[in-house]
Design an enzyme around this catalytic site. Sequence first.
Site, short mmCIF file in Angstrom:
data_model
loop_
_atom_site.label_atom_id
_atom_site.label_comp_id
_atom_site.label_asym_id
_atom_site.label_seq_id
_atom_site.Cartn_x
_atom_site.Cartn_y
_atom_site.Cartn_z
CG ASN A 154 -1.98 -1.08 1.14
OD1 ASN A 154 -2.53 -1.34 0.06
ND2 ASN A 154 -2.28 -1.74 2.25
CD GLN B 139 2.38 3.69 3.40
OE1 GLN B 139 2.27 4.26 2.31
NE2 GLN B 139 3.53 3.52 4.01
CB SER B 140 -2.47 2.23 8.60
OG SER B 140 -2.06 0.88 8.67
CG HIS C 249 4.27 -2.52 5.37
ND1 HIS C 249 4.28 -1.18 5.67
CD2 HIS C 249 2.98 -2.87 5.24
CE1 HIS C 249 3.04 -0.74 5.73
NE2 HIS C 249 2.22 -1.75 5.46
CG HIS D 152 0.25 -6.14 3.40
ND1 HIS D 152 -0.41 -6.18 4.60
CD2 HIS D 152 0.44 -4.82 3.12
CE1 HIS D 152 -0.60 -4.95 5.05
NE2 HIS D 152 -0.10 -4.10 4.16
P1 DGP Z 1 -0.80 -0.91 5.76
O1 DGP Z 1 -2.27 -0.62 5.93
O2 DGP Z 1 -0.47 -1.38 4.36
O3 DGP Z 1 0.06 0.25 6.21
O4 DGP Z 1 -0.52 -2.15 6.70
C1 DGP Z 1 -0.07 -2.05 8.00
C2 DGP Z 1 -0.26 -3.39 8.63
O5 DGP Z 1 0.50 -3.45 9.80
C3 DGP Z 1 -1.70 -3.71 9.03
O6 DGP Z 1 -2.15 -4.86 8.31
C4 DGP Z 1 -1.63 -4.00 10.51
C5 DGP Z 1 -0.16 -4.19 10.77
N1 DGP Z 1 0.30 -3.70 12.05
C6 DGP Z 1 0.13 -2.44 12.54
N2 DGP Z 1 0.71 -2.32 13.74
C7 DGP Z 1 1.28 -3.54 14.00
C8 DGP Z 1 2.03 -4.05 15.10
O7 DGP Z 1 2.32 -3.37 16.09
N3 DGP Z 1 2.43 -5.34 15.01
C9 DGP Z 1 2.14 -6.13 13.93
N4 DGP Z 1 2.58 -7.39 13.95
N5 DGP Z 1 1.45 -5.68 12.87
C10 DGP Z 1 1.02 -4.40 12.92
#
Ligand code: DGP
Length: 114
Positions: free
Chosen positions: A87, A94-95, A100, A102
């Site tokens: 994303n 994207q959050s 990264h 997926h």
């Molecule tokens: P995106 O929306 O593409 O930015 O995906 C971010 C992803 O990261 C989302 O699927 C949830 C994951 N995520 C967010 N915070 C954490 C965390 O603290 N630990 C792990 N394992 N995943 C996280």
Amino acid sequence: MEGCMFCKILKREIPATIVYEDEISLAFRDISPKAPTHILVIPKKHIRTVVEVKEEDNSLLGHLIYVANGIAKKEGISEKGFRLVINCGLESGQSVWHIHIHLLGGRKMTWPPG
Ligand code: DGP
């Protein structure tokens, strides 16, 4: 990078289920899985988003795909197929602002994505 959740995972300041690590990348299970296998593959270098990728990062990004490929094999999802998603930016959803990939698999995917 200060305040970055994924940099904190890299530094072991917050826990994660790590499935792979080498000198330039880390992979761990997504905290909110959207498929039976949902793993995030990140570079150790803090790059905020695809828009900030530089030519010097080409081999790094290629390495992340290579790592995802190896993990898919280990997870047993290589044969049936899997999806890699990056994303980029707010409208993509994207959050976390540390690039990264997926790695999603273990179920039939739909297209187009939402
Ligand atoms: P995106 O929306 O593409 O930015 O995906 C971010 C992803 O990261 C989302 O699927 C949830 C994951 N995520 C967010 N915070 C954490 C965390 O603290 N630990 C792990 N394992 N995943 C996280």
